[in-house]
Design an enzyme around this catalytic site. Sequence first.
Site, mmCIF file in Angstrom:
data_model
loop_
_atom_site.group_PDB
_atom_site.id
_atom_site.type_symbol
_atom_site.label_atom_id
_atom_site.label_comp_id
_atom_site.label_asym_id
_atom_site.label_seq_id
_atom_site.Cartn_x
_atom_site.Cartn_y
_atom_site.Cartn_z
ATOM 1 N N TYR A 174 0.735 -1.426 0.312
ATOM 2 C CA TYR A 174 -0.123 0.311 0.451
ATOM 3 C C TYR A 174 0.997 1.097 0.282
ATOM 4 O O TYR A 174 1.895 0.744 0.143
ATOM 5 C CB TYR A 174 -0.586 -0.069 1.232
ATOM 6 C CG TYR A 174 -1.342 -1.448 0.965
ATOM 7 C CD1 TYR A 174 -3.023 -1.306 -0.006
ATOM 8 C CD2 TYR A 174 -2.237 -2.092 1.597
ATOM 9 C CE1 TYR A 174 -4.066 -2.002 -0.626
ATOM 10 C CE2 TYR A 174 -3.151 -3.031 1.871
ATOM 11 C CZ TYR A 174 -4.249 -2.569 0.406
ATOM 12 O OH TYR A 174 -4.420 -3.843 0.729
ATOM 13 N N CYS A 348 -12.443 -17.038 3.852
ATOM 14 C CA CYS A 348 -13.024 -15.999 4.565
ATOM 15 C C CYS A 348 -12.799 -15.030 2.948
ATOM 16 O O CYS A 348 -13.429 -14.134 2.934
ATOM 17 C CB CYS A 348 -12.241 -15.908 5.955
ATOM 18 S SG CYS A 348 -10.108 -16.093 5.713
HETATM 19 C C1 LIG Z 1 -9.880 -11.772 5.917
HETATM 20 C C2 LIG Z 1 -8.808 -10.799 6.197
HETATM 21 C C3 LIG Z 1 -8.437 -9.473 5.820
HETATM 22 C C4 LIG Z 1 -6.952 -9.095 5.859
HETATM 23 N N1 LIG Z 1 -7.046 -7.306 5.928
HETATM 24 C C5 LIG Z 1 -5.926 -7.352 6.431
HETATM 25 C C6 LIG Z 1 -6.158 -5.373 6.831
HETATM 26 O O1 LIG Z 1 -7.338 -4.837 7.021
HETATM 27 N N2 LIG Z 1 -4.840 -5.353 7.010
HETATM 28 C C7 LIG Z 1 -3.481 -6.263 7.618
HETATM 29 O O2 LIG Z 1 -2.600 -4.936 8.152
HETATM 30 N N3 LIG Z 1 -3.426 -6.934 6.678
HETATM 31 C C8 LIG Z 1 -4.926 -7.439 6.935
HETATM 32 N N4 LIG Z 1 -4.634 -9.096 6.512
HETATM 33 C C9 LIG Z 1 -4.062 -9.931 7.071
HETATM 34 C C10 LIG Z 1 -3.631 -10.575 8.748
HETATM 35 O O3 LIG Z 1 -3.588 -9.854 9.359
HETATM 36 C C11 LIG Z 1 -2.500 -11.673 8.554
HETATM 37 O O4 LIG Z 1 -1.336 -10.472 8.820
HETATM 38 C C12 LIG Z 1 -2.361 -12.803 7.611
HETATM 39 O O5 LIG Z 1 -3.655 -12.980 7.817
HETATM 40 C C13 LIG Z 1 -1.845 -13.745 8.032
HETATM 41 O O6 LIG Z 1 -1.752 -14.387 8.909
HETATM 42 P P1 LIG Z 1 -2.558 -15.542 10.043
HETATM 43 O O7 LIG Z 1 -1.867 -16.943 9.496
HETATM 44 O O8 LIG Z 1 -2.294 -14.954 11.567
HETATM 45 O O9 LIG Z 1 -3.678 -14.754 9.355
HETATM 46 C C14 LIG Z 1 -6.383 -9.713 6.450
HETATM 47 C C15 LIG Z 1 -5.884 -11.272 6.241
HETATM 48 C C16 LIG Z 1 -7.851 -11.840 6.141
HETATM 49 C C17 LIG Z 1 -7.003 -12.740 6.193
HETATM 50 S S1 SF4 Z 2 -10.801 -22.224 8.239
HETATM 51 FE FE1 SF4 Z 2 -9.055 -20.273 8.600
HETATM 52 S S2 SF4 Z 2 -8.529 -19.908 6.772
HETATM 53 FE FE2 SF4 Z 2 -10.870 -20.654 6.754
HETATM 54 S S3 SF4 Z 2 -12.070 -19.302 6.596
HETATM 55 FE FE3 SF4 Z 2 -11.915 -19.779 8.544
HETATM 56 S S4 SF4 Z 2 -10.013 -18.105 9.303
HETATM 57 FE FE4 SF4 Z 2 -10.106 -18.473 7.425
#
Ligand SMILES: Cc1cc2nc3c(=O)[nH]c(=O)nc-3n(C[C@H](O)[C@H](O)[C@H](O)COP(=O)(O)O)c2cc1C
Ligand code: SF4
Length: 662
Positions: A174, A348
């Site tokens: 961004y 999601c």
């Molecule tokens: C549905 C969704 C929306 C996200 N929106 C943002 C956001 O608004 N800002 C951001 O920096 N990252 C965003 N991300 C990235 C997450 O903050 C995170 O870095 C990423 O999902 C990896 O972590 P996890 O494996 O714990 O989900 C988003 C991720 C998901 C799944």
């Molecule tokens: S299980 Fe994890 S990756 Fe799949 S929809 Fe739910 S939050 Fe998203």
Amino acid sequence: MDNTLLFQPFQLGGLTLRNRIIMAPMETNLASPQGEVTPEMIAYYAERSAGGVGMVTVEFTCVDRSDGLGCTPQLSLDAPQLVPGHRRLVAAIQAGGARACLQLHHAGRQTTPAIIGGRTPIAPSTFESPVFRIGPRAMDDTDIKRVITAFAAAASHARSAGYDAVELHGAHGYLLGQFLSPWTNRRNDAWGGSFKRRLAFPLAVIHAVKARIGAMPLIYRLSADEMIDGGLGIEDTVLIAPHFAQAGVDALHVSTGVAERIDVNVEPIHMPDGWRLPLARQIRQAVKIPVIGVGVIRTPATANQALERGDIDLVALGRALLTDPQWPNKALAGVADQIRPCTSCNWCIDRLAHQLTIGCAENPRAGRELDLPLGRIAAAKNAVVIGGGPGGMKAALLLAESGFSTTLYEKRNTLGGGLIASAVPPGKDKIFRYRDYLLRQISSSAVTVRLGCSPTALDIAAHAPDIVILATGASKRPADIPGGQLAHVAQAYDVVMHDIDIGPGPIVVLGGGETGCEVAELAAAQGAQVVLVSRSPLKQLARAAEAIYRRHLVKKLAANPLITILPSATILRIEPDCVQLHLADDNMLSVPAAQVFTALGRDTGSPLISQLQSLGINVAIIGDAQRISRIGEAVNGAYTAVREHIKRHARVSQPGDPSFTQ
Ligand SMILES: Cc1cc2nc3c(=O)[nH]c(=O)nc-3n(C[C@H](O)[C@H](O)[C@H](O)COP(=O)(O)O)c2cc1C
Ligand code: SF4
């Protein structure tokens, strides 16, 4: 009680967090079209705060709706009239015991004119993104000063709203990241042209924001590696990080990727747990301020080990908290095996891409937190669920928890159904974590399980059921091709269900959908030579699969030396040792085949539906039996079916029962 490092309080500047777990920022599409906080959004974040996190980071929030929006609707804070909504949101988060942090964002080139009222996106340089396919306008000094002021004003509003901390979204390509990266910043002026000048814009934003928020902690989220040719790598960001620390940033939140590499931001299912932690560790070694790590941190053990090894100071959980908001409380209580495990299926993300509100394949309440708990039915009633796949198991659990005397029938000798078929292809074993979680839930529930049983309509009627949930999955479509009945021809679905063994080959897979592609990969992984035949063009391979996973799958198939893909082909007939094809270039081809696996579609429905209806039995059809779809549709369909039935037909004695879990 867990007394690991994860649950030790943490001092972030002047702010004390009750533990070291932060909810990562995640866009929800729950804002109003004008970017306001909504009751749905408040309920969503309140539920996660109540789940025990130390701090909730509220999703990316636009600092200037004139050209900064990255999606619609996007939460915003670029005007004083938006402050009262944020104040209510902050109060709800703080009431649950978590601190509230707001992520501030400007999209720069990662948006489209359709999102920003027909305007041309702005960026450091005119370099066009292949994802957004619109040449941005290069910002002049006036634009740059306006956006710096917008970040500062939004931070000031955040302070008025009562937020405890602010995070700058400098990651994922961004606007802040665009100035920092040589890939997108091709200027040669005060704002670009050298390492130092590329730092000028983010540093100016940091200084302007700090001037408005005083002692409130400021977090900077950056992509430690953009993972794109010409972009920032870890060797650059370890040099950048100390400049941010020196400018007064209180913590760095280490992510990865840009829009073109969304696969390393919201990584698909095959990526290993904690794979980004080594990058966070390198950033941590370069600075003296706390570092937050993120990315596929799924278990309390992974989180705690990362802290104890010194990779990071704080753990950010994203999708894990969508799937189970109670993750921290369950970890603290020492019942980690009761945490509903996120599989990284990205259902999601797919919802957001289709302009739907946030949801989770496994947790139907995600995004629907205003739904009252189902409660318990007043009078004893029976329920029967046919089919022990994800939808059937979820329906049985919900019915049993609502007080129905519930019987779950499964024709196989094991529960799992479509979860097994989804988990078996290479790299997808995380789905077994969800299957195993559901098995644990079923075994500790009051559900009566009847394995190896295919009940008739009369067997079912003998239960005198108040409701029957039909979750039998799709039925196999016989290969309607000459030779389709030969002994070496089998359904690809039976291969992933382990009903058919893969031989040494050669193997022909007929059908380029997700199952066909996955079975081709599975057979090649076992050493067989495979020809994958698709009736559709190459660009439509696995077209129903989730987009990020699909790109990865198609790339792997194309790169696999054991797999040949024949797109746009017509299957003429199957012979005992080969398959005859008519190819796109009008040539005929005979492909040797010791085994032929067909993945040419499956059918919805079941004869049981009309039989039960003719007996006057209430039937709800869910999952693939209703519409061929994904695990998320089956599980969410189970929730909707049970909810609707209880609403219409059953008196609930304890509405809002707080002990009810879903
Ligand atoms: C549905 C969704 C929306 C996200 N929106 C943002 C956001 O608004 N800002 C951001 O920096 N990252 C965003 N991300 C990235 C997450 O903050 C995170 O870095 C990423 O999902 C990896 O972590 P996890 O494996 O714990 O989900 C988003 C991720 C998901 C799944
Ligand atoms: S299980 Fe994890 S990756 Fe799949 S929809 Fe739910 S939050 Fe998203």
